[in-house]
Design an enzyme around this catalytic site. Structure first.
Site, PDB file in Angstrom:
ATOM      1  N   HIS A 144      35.381  36.603  37.873  1.00  0.00           N
ATOM      2  CA  HIS A 144      35.623  35.655  36.624  1.00  0.00           C
ATOM      3  C   HIS A 144      35.982  36.609  35.660  1.00  0.00           C
ATOM      4  CE1 HIS A 144      35.307  32.613  34.064  1.00  0.00           C
ATOM      5  NE2 HIS A 144      33.986  32.393  34.059  1.00  0.00           N
ATOM      6  N   ARG A 156      32.420  25.640  29.587  1.00  0.00           N
ATOM      7  CA  ARG A 156      32.741  26.670  28.496  1.00  0.00           C
ATOM      8  C   ARG A 156      34.322  27.224  28.937  1.00  0.00           C
ATOM      9  NH1 ARG A 156      27.898  26.391  28.751  1.00  0.00           N
ATOM     10  NH2 ARG A 156      28.164  26.946  30.893  1.00  0.00           N
ATOM     11  N   THR A 157      34.263  27.592  30.257  1.00  0.00           N
ATOM     12  CA  THR A 157      35.649  28.285  30.779  1.00  0.00           C
ATOM     13  C   THR A 157      36.861  27.103  30.288  1.00  0.00           C
ATOM     14  OG1 THR A 157      34.252  29.381  32.232  1.00  0.00           O
ATOM     15  CG2 THR A 157      36.767  29.643  32.464  1.00  0.00           C
ATOM     16  N   ARG A 214      40.439  27.581  38.362  1.00  0.00           N
ATOM     17  CA  ARG A 214      39.276  27.813  38.704  1.00  0.00           C
ATOM     18  C   ARG A 214      39.468  26.939  39.915  1.00  0.00           C
ATOM     19  NH1 ARG A 214      33.093  27.488  36.195  1.00  0.00           N
ATOM     20  NH2 ARG A 214      33.854  29.408  35.426  1.00  0.00           N
ATOM     21  N   LYS A 267      43.696  15.102  49.286  1.00  0.00           N
ATOM     22  CA  LYS A 267      44.731  14.586  50.157  1.00  0.00           C
ATOM     23  C   LYS A 267      44.841  15.618  51.555  1.00  0.00           C
ATOM     24  CE  LYS A 267      47.078  11.425  47.040  1.00  0.00           C
ATOM     25  NZ  LYS A 267      48.255  11.621  46.287  1.00  0.00           N
TER      26      LYS A 267
END
Lengths: 307, 152
Positions: free
Chosen positions: A133, A55-56, A105, A84
């Site tokens: 959030h 959703r985000t 995120r 890496k």
């Protein structure tokens, strides 16, 4: 109106005051009524999801495109230079040199704050580990204001996992600016953490605990449901506990008409499907509102004047 | 009564006095991180009217700034700092809690981003009900000072 967000990073709900939140909600409401496809014209936004999200990410990316902007980015950290061994600081220095804003995120707490310190453009936190959030909280507030007509003096019941749920913590903290009154309904093992209760005490916010949703439904404006996660309990214990924190149509028998049920989603079985067709269900509208709240933030951050 | 100094006097430097007995080692450890070359004289378990027993630490040739002194407050909150010049006390202050602390202690949250990146740890400090609480600038989690570990 004075833009309180121009070139500002959005990292934690604790960085926003009441006026900041109100400005985002006003702009979100305006964009929901009158869509604008020009506010991000010619702008490139990086969508950096070092951890997967449904959703985000999709609502952020929809928000950028609805406003006329374009996107670069990745949907999980597996194929990036982070794999890496590149530091996040270096990754963000480079990515920010390509773009006008970075949405991110990351699985580690504090990642967005750190990114903002190394980025040459504003960073919007789309979730950093178990910490913050903030855009979820803004869309929650937007949905509450939309369905109740106000954010002031509301009675809000939080149900389910109140210990680990960052959405619950952030929303409770945000609502302290609006003199809310809280009821907490959770198993002992998943009760609201002490540090949040301490904050509520310091701010003089009233709160209490209840055993069941039925007990409080008749005197509540918002029920905020969360998922009790299976993996936190053994199987028998889970079956016993989870059934107490499932919302059914029967539990809402005495609920006033204006009571609305919110849930950050995904839902598993903590809200019975039969609730979806009641006038109390608001969680899908809430998910849709994610696009407007995120549009509002992006528009404010990247434009001197929005309206 | 014999008023002879229990630890030899210093010409110029800093004396950290009234450290609760047993905490001197922690302060010493921290001092060596701050300045590994400093000439340090220590006295442990010395008699004290106020504390019963105390530790004392003398650092020769180096006068502490208030911020440096305050950072030691976390290890010995009742200690006093005496700044010495020419064998005389020219400044004396009790430590107060600093508002922030940078690069001294590691965040106890192992999933905090500050561990893997080119940044110094940062905490804001607040007096809690029982203990000093330290909130990490990055992961925003709060900890009692007793569980925050020193960086080396």
């Amino acid at each position: 109106m004075e833009n309180r967000f121009l070139n500002r990073s959005i990292i934690s709900i604790a960085d926003l005051d009441r006026e900041d939140m109100e400005q985002v909600l006003d702009v979100a409401a305006e964009l929901k009524k009158n869509p604008r496809s020009d506010l991000l014209k010619g702008r490139v936004v990086a969508s950096c999801f070092f951890e997967a999200s449904t959703r985000t990410r999709l609502s952020f990316e929809t928000a950028v495109q609805r406003l006329g902007g374009s996107l670069i980015g990745f949907a999980d950290g597996g194929n990036t230079s982070a794999k890496k061994g590149e530091t996040l600081a270096d990754s963000i220095k480079v990515i920010s040199s390509y773009t006008d804003a970075v949405v991110m995120r990351h699985p580690q707490e504090g990642a967005a704050r750190l990114a903002a310190e190394f980025s040459s453009v504003p960073v919007i936190n789309g979730g950093d580990g178990s910490n913050q959030h903030p855009t979820q909280t803004l869309l929650d507030l937007f949905s509450i204001k939309e369905c109740q007509g106000t954010l002031d003096n509301l009675k809000v019941a939080f149900v389910g996992d109140l210990k680990y749920g960052r959405t619950v913590h952030s929303l409770a903290q945000a609502l302290t600016h609006f003199n809310a009154e809280f009821t907490f309904i959770a198993p002992d093992a998943l009760a609201m953490p002490d540090y949040i209760l301490q904050e509520l005490d310091e701010k003089g916010i009233k709160y209490s605990c209840a055993e069941s949703i039925e007990e409080v439904a008749h005197k509540t404006d918002i029920i905020y449901m969360t998922r009790v996660q299976k993996e936190r309990f053994d199987e028998t214990e889970f079956k016993h506990i989870a059934s107490n924190y499932v919302l059914t149509k029967a539990a809402l028998k005495e609920a006033p008409e204006h009571l609305k049920v919110l849930h950050p989603l995904p839902r598993v079985d903590e809200i019975a499907v039969e609730v979806d067709s009641t006038p109390h269900a608001y969680y899908f509208e809430q998910a849709r509102n994610g696009v407007y709240a995120r549009q509002a933030l992006l528009a404010l951050i990247l434009n001197e004047a929005v309206f | 009564m014999n008023k002879k100094l229990q630890v030899e006097a210093i010409g110029t430097g800093t004396v950290i006095d009234h450290i609760p007995a047993g905490h001197g080692v922690k302060v010493l450890d921290r001092l060596q991180v701050l300045n590994s070359d400093a000439r340090i004289t220590v006295g442990f378990n010395l008699p004290s009217d106020e504390l019963g027993a105390k530790d004392i630490i003398k650092v020769e040739g180096r006068q502490f700034t208030e911020q440096e002194a305050n950072e030691l407050m976390l290890f010995a909150s009742s200690a006093t700092i005496n700044v010495i010049e020419d064998y005389k006390v020219v400044g004396k202050f009790k430590m107060s809690m600093p508002e922030t602390m940078t690069g001294v202690l590691a965040c106890p949250n192992s999933n905090c981003i500050s561990h893997n990146e080119p940044v110094q740890s940062q905490f804001s400090l607040k007096q809690g009900k029982i203990d000093v609480m330290m909130k990490c600038h990055y992961c925003e989690k709060s900890f009692s000072k007793n569980i925050v570990t020193e960086l080396h």
